[in-house]
Design an enzyme around this catalytic site. Structure first.
Site, PDB file in Angstrom:
ATOM      1  N   GLU A   3      58.473  27.056  29.286  1.00  0.00           N
ATOM      2  CA  GLU A   3      59.262  27.738  30.445  1.00  0.00           C
ATOM      3  C   GLU A   3      59.525  26.460  31.444  1.00  0.00           C
ATOM      4  O   GLU A   3      60.454  26.402  32.033  1.00  0.00           O
ATOM      5  CB  GLU A   3      58.370  28.838  31.242  1.00  0.00           C
ATOM      6  CG  GLU A   3      58.349  30.047  30.646  1.00  0.00           C
ATOM      7  CD  GLU A   3      57.376  30.984  31.047  1.00  0.00           C
ATOM      8  OE1 GLU A   3      57.412  32.223  30.557  1.00  0.00           O
ATOM      9  OE2 GLU A   3      56.503  30.661  31.864  1.00  0.00           O
ATOM     10  N   VAL A  24      32.297  33.448  45.080  1.00  0.00           N
ATOM     11  CA  VAL A  24      30.721  33.666  44.468  1.00  0.00           C
ATOM     12  C   VAL A  24      30.359  32.468  43.830  1.00  0.00           C
ATOM     13  O   VAL A  24      31.009  31.778  43.065  1.00  0.00           O
ATOM     14  CB  VAL A  24      30.971  34.837  43.506  1.00  0.00           C
ATOM     15  CG1 VAL A  24      29.867  34.967  42.834  1.00  0.00           C
ATOM     16  CG2 VAL A  24      31.417  36.216  44.274  1.00  0.00           C
ATOM     17  N   GLY A  31      42.579  39.323  40.645  1.00  0.00           N
ATOM     18  CA  GLY A  31      43.512  38.945  39.633  1.00  0.00           C
ATOM     19  C   GLY A  31      44.062  40.448  39.148  1.00  0.00           C
ATOM     20  O   GLY A  31      43.694  41.540  39.671  1.00  0.00           O
ATOM     21  N   PHE A  32      44.667  40.281  37.751  1.00  0.00           N
ATOM     22  CA  PHE A  32      44.850  41.454  37.153  1.00  0.00           C
ATOM     23  C   PHE A  32      43.879  42.438  36.772  1.00  0.00           C
ATOM     24  O   PHE A  32      44.038  43.601  36.830  1.00  0.00           O
ATOM     25  CB  PHE A  32      45.732  40.993  35.805  1.00  0.00           C
ATOM     26  CG  PHE A  32      47.165  40.471  36.051  1.00  0.00           C
ATOM     27  CD1 PHE A  32      48.243  41.354  36.574  1.00  0.00           C
ATOM     28  CD2 PHE A  32      47.398  39.369  36.344  1.00  0.00           C
ATOM     29  CE1 PHE A  32      49.371  40.992  36.649  1.00  0.00           C
ATOM     30  CE2 PHE A  32      48.662  38.673  36.335  1.00  0.00           C
ATOM     31  CZ  PHE A  32      49.754  39.452  36.625  1.00  0.00           C
ATOM     32  N   GLY A  33      42.630  41.764  36.384  1.00  0.00           N
ATOM     33  CA  GLY A  33      41.800  42.729  35.859  1.00  0.00           C
ATOM     34  C   GLY A  33      41.089  43.209  37.094  1.00  0.00           C
ATOM     35  O   GLY A  33      40.780  44.637  37.188  1.00  0.00           O
ATOM     36  N   ASP A  38      40.136  37.162  31.650  1.00  0.00           N
ATOM     37  CA  ASP A  38      40.447  35.922  30.923  1.00  0.00           C
ATOM     38  C   ASP A  38      38.947  35.536  30.831  1.00  0.00           C
ATOM     39  O   ASP A  38      38.780  34.542  30.219  1.00  0.00           O
ATOM     40  CB  ASP A  38      41.259  34.989  31.591  1.00  0.00           C
ATOM     41  CG  ASP A  38      42.811  35.080  31.277  1.00  0.00           C
ATOM     42  OD1 ASP A  38      43.257  36.075  30.807  1.00  0.00           O
ATOM     43  OD2 ASP A  38      43.403  34.402  31.818  1.00  0.00           O
ATOM     44  N   GLY A  87      37.192  38.914  42.090  1.00  0.00           N
ATOM     45  CA  GLY A  87      38.415  38.484  41.636  1.00  0.00           C
ATOM     46  C   GLY A  87      39.420  39.428  41.728  1.00  0.00           C
ATOM     47  O   GLY A  87      39.035  40.882  41.223  1.00  0.00           O
TER      48      GLY A  87
HETATM   49  C1  LIG Z   1      51.058  29.559  34.741  1.00  0.00           C
HETATM   50  C2  LIG Z   1      50.710  31.183  33.866  1.00  0.00           C
HETATM   51  C3  LIG Z   1      51.578  31.812  33.148  1.00  0.00           C
HETATM   52  C4  LIG Z   1      50.917  33.021  32.755  1.00  0.00           C
HETATM   53  N1  LIG Z   1      52.173  33.841  31.988  1.00  0.00           N
HETATM   54  C5  LIG Z   1      51.942  34.948  31.568  1.00  0.00           C
HETATM   55  C6  LIG Z   1      52.771  36.022  31.111  1.00  0.00           C
HETATM   56  O1  LIG Z   1      53.877  35.503  30.895  1.00  0.00           O
HETATM   57  N2  LIG Z   1      52.579  37.083  30.419  1.00  0.00           N
HETATM   58  C7  LIG Z   1      50.860  37.535  30.638  1.00  0.00           C
HETATM   59  O2  LIG Z   1      50.870  38.536  29.983  1.00  0.00           O
HETATM   60  N3  LIG Z   1      50.046  36.683  30.996  1.00  0.00           N
HETATM   61  C8  LIG Z   1      50.364  35.368  31.685  1.00  0.00           C
HETATM   62  N4  LIG Z   1      49.475  34.660  32.022  1.00  0.00           N
HETATM   63  C9  LIG Z   1      48.018  35.130  31.667  1.00  0.00           C
HETATM   64  C10 LIG Z   1      47.518  36.058  32.887  1.00  0.00           C
HETATM   65  O3  LIG Z   1      47.906  35.706  34.246  1.00  0.00           O
HETATM   66  C11 LIG Z   1      46.129  36.125  32.757  1.00  0.00           C
HETATM   67  O4  LIG Z   1      45.652  36.468  31.479  1.00  0.00           O
HETATM   68  C12 LIG Z   1      45.629  36.999  33.806  1.00  0.00           C
HETATM   69  O5  LIG Z   1      46.060  36.506  35.065  1.00  0.00           O
HETATM   70  C13 LIG Z   1      43.993  37.206  33.787  1.00  0.00           C
HETATM   71  O6  LIG Z   1      43.830  38.115  34.782  1.00  0.00           O
HETATM   72  P1  LIG Z   1      42.110  37.840  35.351  1.00  0.00           P
HETATM   73  O7  LIG Z   1      42.071  39.128  36.231  1.00  0.00           O
HETATM   74  O8  LIG Z   1      41.167  37.759  34.274  1.00  0.00           O
HETATM   75  O9  LIG Z   1      42.134  36.726  36.159  1.00  0.00           O
HETATM   76  P2  LIG Z   1      43.178  36.223  37.149  1.00  0.00           P
HETATM   77  O10 LIG Z   1      44.511  36.921  37.426  1.00  0.00           O
HETATM   78  O11 LIG Z   1      43.218  34.590  37.144  1.00  0.00           O
HETATM   79  O12 LIG Z   1      42.296  36.385  38.535  1.00  0.00           O
HETATM   80  C14 LIG Z   1      41.299  35.874  38.775  1.00  0.00           C
HETATM   81  C15 LIG Z   1      40.864  35.933  40.406  1.00  0.00           C
HETATM   82  O13 LIG Z   1      39.425  35.715  40.598  1.00  0.00           O
HETATM   83  C16 LIG Z   1      39.423  34.771  41.758  1.00  0.00           C
HETATM   84  N5  LIG Z   1      38.153  34.217  41.474  1.00  0.00           N
HETATM   85  C17 LIG Z   1      37.892  33.120  40.590  1.00  0.00           C
HETATM   86  N6  LIG Z   1      36.664  32.549  40.708  1.00  0.00           N
HETATM   87  C18 LIG Z   1      36.100  33.082  41.850  1.00  0.00           C
HETATM   88  C19 LIG Z   1      35.011  33.115  42.678  1.00  0.00           C
HETATM   89  N7  LIG Z   1      33.937  32.147  42.160  1.00  0.00           N
HETATM   90  N8  LIG Z   1      34.683  33.928  43.625  1.00  0.00           N
HETATM   91  C20 LIG Z   1      35.767  34.771  44.134  1.00  0.00           C
HETATM   92  N9  LIG Z   1      36.795  34.768  43.769  1.00  0.00           N
HETATM   93  C21 LIG Z   1      37.062  34.035  42.607  1.00  0.00           C
HETATM   94  C22 LIG Z   1      40.617  34.130  41.603  1.00  0.00           C
HETATM   95  O14 LIG Z   1      41.062  33.590  43.147  1.00  0.00           O
HETATM   96  C23 LIG Z   1      41.601  34.978  41.111  1.00  0.00           C
HETATM   97  O15 LIG Z   1      42.415  35.644  42.405  1.00  0.00           O
HETATM   98  C24 LIG Z   1      49.717  33.430  32.707  1.00  0.00           C
HETATM   99  C25 LIG Z   1      48.808  32.779  33.270  1.00  0.00           C
HETATM  100  C26 LIG Z   1      49.317  31.484  33.831  1.00  0.00           C
HETATM  101  C27 LIG Z   1      48.175  30.741  34.780  1.00  0.00           C
END
Ligand SMILES: Cc1cc2nc3c(=O)[nH]c(=O)nc-3n(C[C@H](O)[C@H](O)[C@H](O)COP(=O)(O)OP(=O)(O)OC[C@H]3O[C@@H](n4cnc5c(N)ncnc54)[C@H](O)[C@@H]3O)c2cc1C
Length: 449
Positions: free
Chosen positions: A173, A81, A15-17, A317, A13
């Site tokens: 929003e 994955v 994403g942010f984490g 998340d 992933g």
């Molecule tokens: C519409 C929306 C608005 C938001 N607004 C806010 C806000 O204003 N402020 C705030 O703090 N938070 C906000 N959030 C929440 C914030 O975006 C999440 O808490 C944050 O993105 C979590 O980070 P993460 O790394 O856990 O997951 P994510 O950022 O979701 O990243 C997950 C990554 O894993 C990848 N992935 C998933 N499954 C697989 C797999 N099986 N194999 C390979 N790759 C995979 C995905 O493609 C993605 O790139 C919002 C969320 C959404 C959906």
């Protein structure tokens, strides 16, 4: 391909984490592989702007590969994955290949939950990915186009009834942006309809909007939404969604006791009500016997590792972890980007500690507060400061929200593009990303045969 004998860190992933964990290991003597099923990091907090034609996709997304161009200890792979074989320290990819690891960070995020009604998804898309945002934008803009063509006044109303389900930050929003599009952006562009006739409904099962915010700010957000012309239905539960609209169970009209069931005819419905962990959570539970919470998130140890599998950390998340405030019962860390980034940072630090044979650290969440925007000059802010909460709303809150989002956007170019687009939108209510590929509504969505 990396061939050294350095510890292999696999991050699932970008994403942010995942991004934060990878960056924190930039100078570490490890070989990192970052796997994502998309080629981009997405700034989800501004995704609703793409869904409502305010910003184009590249303004809020960046290719993961380019973000790590300078980080020589990291290899980026575009793949999904499908299985985590925790006992053999390997993961299976969708193309059938496998990757071995010494340390695994799972940061696969979350997806939508339709509370057991996945059949609603086709009629009410949620907002999580760029594809979702494009689909919502298409439905929104084509609803006005279809209304312009529709000779039957009743059917025209259905096209001009826009529903958002769920009044968390995304729903609020989105409803606010829908209202601005109808009342400002599209004015003067249609000849047979008046876009101002559009009804925007925000339907919420709970007693107030923005339930994670203090009640005073919820009330302010409600009145700001109403000032924009959004009809907010509270304590209203959606019981069914189909191509014609939704069924709702909600409070009876004033003077009548109890609840009533009613139908809202609508051709444009957006789902912003439920979040479920990535299916990789269930996969980890199956392969490690760990427990999941009700949203399918992995109940991790305080140091973010999976019980019994110290080499696997689950963050963001997808992780269920608690924050401890002295004198208060532990509360789950909310699914927000600062939480995911902080967990990513800790997971990286704990990998280094394990490599050095040191004890790992427990996660401590630094809560900076909550922001939500509603429209032009309209937002609510609830900040946690060392001196206590700092709460404000309307114009000042909106500027704060805007600057905070620009600051946290990844990449100088993205910040500049967003700033320019917003400066233009601020003065004219224009929305620059209204070009939609494709011709018509998809048949299954509108129930056409
Ligand atoms: C519409 C929306 C608005 C938001 N607004 C806010 C806000 O204003 N402020 C705030 O703090 N938070 C906000 N959030 C929440 C914030 O975006 C999440 O808490 C944050 O993105 C979590 O980070 P993460 O790394 O856990 O997951 P994510 O950022 O979701 O990243 C997950 C990554 O894993 C990848 N992935 C998933 N499954 C697989 C797999 N099986 N194999 C390979 N790759 C995979 C995905 O493609 C993605 O790139 C919002 C969320 C959404 C959906």
């Amino acid at each position: 391909m990396q061939t050294s004998q350095r510890p292999r860190v696999l991050i699932i992933g970008g994403g942010f984490g995942g991004l934060e964990a990878a960056k924190a290991l930039a100078k570490a003597p490890v070989d990192i592989t970052l796997v994502d099923k998309t080629n981009h990091h997405l700034f989800q907090p501004l995704l609703y702007q793409v869904a409502t034609a305010g910003l184009a996709a590249p303004a809020i997304a960046a290719p993961i590969r380019s973000l790590f161009r300078q980080q020589n200890n990291l290899t980026t792979l575009l793949s999904e994955v499908t299985n985590i074989d925790a006992r053999e320290n390997r993961v299976l990819l969708s193309d059938g290949s496998t990757l071995m690891y010494d340390h695994l960070v799972v940061a696969a995020g979350a997806t939508h939950s339709y509370f057991g009604h996945d059949e609603w998804a086709v009629h009410a898309p949620g907002l999580k990915t760029l594809e979702d945002a494009f689909e919502i934008r298409r439905r929104l803009l084509f609803a006005f186009e279809s209304a312009e063509k529709e000779p039957d006044p009743e059917k025209r109303k259905d096209w001009l009834t826009l529903c958002v389900i769920g009044a968390g930050p995304t729903g609020v929003e989105m409803a606010g942006a829908f209202a601005e599009i109808a009342r400002q952006t599209l004015i003067g562009e249609f000849r047979r309809i008046n876009p101002r006739d559009a009804r925007i409904l925000l339907i919420e099962g709970g007693p107030r909007v923005l339930q994670a915010m203090p009640e005073t700010l919820s009330a302010k957000a409600l009145s700001q939404l109403q000032a924009l012309g959004v009809e907010v239905r509270l304590n209203a539960i959606v019981t069914s969604i189909d191509a014609q609209g939704l069924q709702v169970r909600g409070p009876a009209p004033a003077g009548v006791l109890g609840t009533v069931d009613y139908t809202i005819a609508s051709k444009c419905v957006v789902w912003a009500a439920g979040v479920a962990a990535s299916p990789l959570g269930a996969n980890i539970a199956q392969n490690t016997d760990c427990s999941l919470d009700r949203a399918g998130r992995v109940l991790v140890n305080p140091d973010m590792s999976v019980p019994g599998f110290a080499q696997i950390s689950v963050i963001g998340d997808l992780a269920a972890v608690f924050t401890h405030v002295p004198g208060k019962a532990p509360v789950p860390v909310p699914g927000v980007s600062p939480g995911a980034k902080q967990m990513g940072h800790l997971a990286a630090a704990n990998i280094l500690k394990r490599i050095q044979g040191q004890p790992t650290q427990a996660f401590r969440y630094a809560d900076y507060g909550n922001l939500a925007t509603i429209g032009h000059n309209s937002a609510v802010v609830d900040l946690s400061t060392p001196f206590g909460p700092l709460r404000f709303s309307q114009r000042l809150a909106w500027w704060f929200w805007l600057l905070a989002h620009i600051y946290f956007l990844i990449g100088f170019r993205n910040r500049l593009v967003v700033l320019m687009d917003w400066a233009m939108a601020y003065s004219s209510f224009s929305r620059n990303a209204r070009v939609v590929a494709g011709t018509l509504y998809k048949k299954e969505h509108v129930g056409e045969s």
